[in-house]
Motif scaffolding. Structure first.
Motif, short mmCIF file in Angstrom:
data_model
loop_
_atom_site.label_atom_id
_atom_site.label_comp_id
_atom_site.label_asym_id
_atom_site.label_seq_id
_atom_site.Cartn_x
_atom_site.Cartn_y
_atom_site.Cartn_z
N GLY A 76 0.79 -1.03 -0.08
CA GLY A 76 0.03 -0.04 0.04
C GLY A 76 0.87 1.34 -0.12
N CYS A 77 2.06 1.22 -0.51
CA CYS A 77 2.98 2.39 -0.38
C CYS A 77 2.42 3.45 -1.28
CB CYS A 77 4.57 1.96 -0.93
SG CYS A 77 4.77 1.12 -2.46
N LEU A 78 1.83 3.27 -2.12
CA LEU A 78 1.27 4.54 -3.04
C LEU A 78 0.29 5.18 -2.28
CD1 LEU A 78 0.62 3.01 -6.60
CD2 LEU A 78 2.67 3.96 -5.42
N GLY A 79 -0.34 4.87 -1.23
CA GLY A 79 -1.03 5.74 -0.29
C GLY A 79 -2.41 6.07 -0.86
N VAL A 80 -3.09 5.21 -1.68
CA VAL A 80 -4.42 5.63 -2.32
C VAL A 80 -5.46 4.75 -1.73
CG1 VAL A 80 -3.47 6.34 -4.57
CG2 VAL A 80 -3.96 4.18 -4.07
N GLY A 81 -5.26 4.11 -0.80
CA GLY A 81 -6.59 3.14 0.10
C GLY A 81 -6.70 1.94 -0.27
N ASP A 82 -5.60 1.50 -1.29
CA ASP A 82 -5.78 -0.02 -1.72
C ASP A 82 -4.37 -0.40 -1.72
OD1 ASP A 82 -5.21 0.67 -4.27
OD2 ASP A 82 -7.48 1.27 -4.48
#
Length: 551
Positions: A76-82
């Motif tokens: 989840g390292c992109l931080g977009v909730g998924d």
């Protein structure tokens, strides 16, 4: 052997620190991940950080202060909730409008981001509490970290594999996360779930710069000393041993050397001194210390690049690679280079250290947060720079040594107290100047337009005289900086004399230390032979007090 943590795969997934750079017209296209972006998207990028175990994730900001992410989204390292991967840029809505001051990432990966307002946000992998939110649950969206930081303004961040450091504007360091080797600096090996100030030897110190290796931490304080803690199995702490260090410890072998910056690779360390020299220590299995062999070093060892001074060092989590840039603009690399070992600094064809990691390192990641200046718009500052010495728009000219320098009255009055009064009621459009030489006075006027100076150290002495005369404090500091960068054995005594003459105490101390460090050569120069009697007397007395003449 360099220790690997659970979940590591070969050379991948190692820590990196990313700090803000200013690189006009940087070609972000050198990083393969950007091939997923359209030309229009690439043109809009103003900041970027490529990260992840294979260089397959990227975060970037745009001209509109929007933040976008792209890639495999591990943990989840992109931080977009998924945890869904994406080949289309996705906007990070929760941080839209935030301006990034510093960004770091670890091996999970986890992200630590500081805004220009001094706030800290974290997300991604969190099995070892490296997000600092008190849990071990992965963070799928950015979390504002305020515990123990609510009244602090964070200016720099650094990440190890699974631990995090931040530096505040008042020179304090806070740490959290994985602590199996003491890398959090708490004195124990228990993981630290929330930010905790690193004290011990750092209690009353003002820290200027931080960095993390895989499982170790570093801090440079304002006196130029380096403090280290954490894992030391490869000698990466520079203490002359291989034992771990659970609290900050000063690198004693650097006594008398003033360090300005520190950079950490997977298991090796680089420091840059105020004299433009580089020292390295730690793991060396790929030649990343630049010593000509592959033997580990537990003490600081000088890296010989070229006679030109080094102004920037770079190290990154992957490929055990090191890089440096000289004052003349040459970029060198050593260590792992696309599977090969380069054991001595190698001159590249690049113009910035960032390209070393984009093109030579595997994976292709960024070692710092990149900042890309737009090329289609002139800022106010850039417009003013263009107008310096422009006869077409000037309403005033100075006659110096028989040559004209063109200027603008209103700008001079805005920028300089001296001109504000001297030009107030003057209707003259020509001013003769005899107190200072043409190169010195031209450099002064150019400084008023650009905030920068470009002079030899000898000419900078003349500008230092002018800055003192006009009470221009900032210009005085810039002159001292130029002199420091240009000092050598031949001119050291002349520069020391100038520092004494103009009561530049910090510069005087710097020149004195340089003379002591190069005493044999300096005492054989003509400058030393022609030294003023009183200055010579004081020099010998002071040198004697610091033990310069002891066998």
């Amino acid at each position: 052997m360099e220790e690997e943590l659970p979940g590591f795969c070969g050379e991948s997934g190692q820590p990196v620190q990313a700090t803000l750079s200013s690189l006009k017209m940087l070609d972000v296209g050198k990083w393969p991940i950007f091939s997923l972006c359209s030309e229009e998207e690439l043109q809009s990028i103003r900041q970027a950080c490529v990260f992840g175990s294979a260089g397959n994730e990227v975060l970037y900001t745009t001209v509109n202060d929007e933040i976008f992410v792209l890639g495999t989204n591990c943990s989840g390292c992109l931080g977009v909730g998924d945890v869904q991967s994406t080949i289309e840029p996705r906007r990070l809505d929760s941080l839209t409008g935030k301006k990034i001051a510093s960004l770091g990432y670890g091996s999970g990966p986890h992200i630590v981001l500081a805004t220009t307002d001094g706030e800290v946000f974290t997300w991604g992998h969190n099995a070892y509490s490296q997000l600092g939110n008190g849990t071990t649950n992965h963070g799928l969206v950015p979390c504002h970290i305020s515990t123990n930081l609510s009244n602090k303004h964070v200016i720099e961040v650094a990440c190890g594999s699974y631990h995090s450091l931040v530096l505040t504007s008042d020179g304090e360091v806070f740490a959290w996360g994985y602590n199996n080797s003491g890398q959090v600096g708490s004195g124990s090996t228990a993981n630290q779930p929330i930010p905790r100030r690193v004290t011990g030897c750092l209690q009353n110190k003002v820290v200027m710069n931080i960095a993390c290796g895989q499982m170790c931490s570093m801090a440079v304080v304002d006196t130029g000393e380096v403090y280290v803690w954490g894992y030391n199995g490869n000698g990466q702490l520079g203490l002359g041993s291989s034992g771990n260090q659970p609290t900050p410890c000063r690198v004693a072998a650097l006594q008398g050397i003033r360090v300005q910056r520190v950079a950490c690779g997977y298991a090796h360390t680089l420091v840059l001194t105020d004299e433009g020299q580089v020292y390295a220590w730690g793991a060396n299995s790929y030649g990343q210390l630049g010593t000509g062999n592959k033997s580990n070093q537990s003490y600081p060892t000088p890296v010989v690049v070229e006679k030109d001074r080094i102004i920037e060092i770079a190290a990154c989590h992957s490929a055990h690679t090191s890089a440096a840039k000289t004052q003349g603009g040459h970029v060198y690399m050593w260590g792992q280079c696309r599977g090969q070992s380069v054991v001595l600094p190698h001159l590249t064809h690049f113009c910035c250290t960032d390209d070393v990691f984009a093109c030579f390192a595997t994976p292709a990641v960024t070692w710092r947060l990149l900042s890309v200046e737009p090329d289609d718009h002139l800022t106010v500052a850039e417009s003013l720079k263009r107008e310096f010495d422009n006869p077409d728009t000037a309403d005033l000219k100075f006659l110096v040594d028989g040559k004209y320098i063109y200027a603008h009255k209103v700008l001079l009055k805005i920028r300089c107290e001296h001109f504000r009064s001297s030009l107030e009621d003057s209707e003259d459009d020509i001013v003769e100047m005899s107190e200072f030489s043409y190169p010195v006075f031209r450099a002064f006027l150019e400084y008023l337009y650009t905030d920068n100076i470009s002079l030899s150290p000898e000419e900078a002495v003349g500008l230092l005289d002018l800055a003192t005369f006009y009470s221009e404090t900032r210009l005085k500091k810039l002159c001292q900086q130029t002199i420091k960068q240009g000092i050598c054995e031949e001119n050291a005594i002349a520069l020391l004399s100038a520092a004494v003459k103009y009561d530049a105490q910090d510069l005087e101390e710097f020149c004195f230390r340089f003379c002591i460090n190069h005493l044999t050569v300096v005492t054989q120069t003509s400058g030393f032979a022609e030294m003023d009697h009183d200055l010579l007397k004081n020099f010998i007395s002071k040198a004697s007090r610091v033990g310069a003449f002891k066998n």
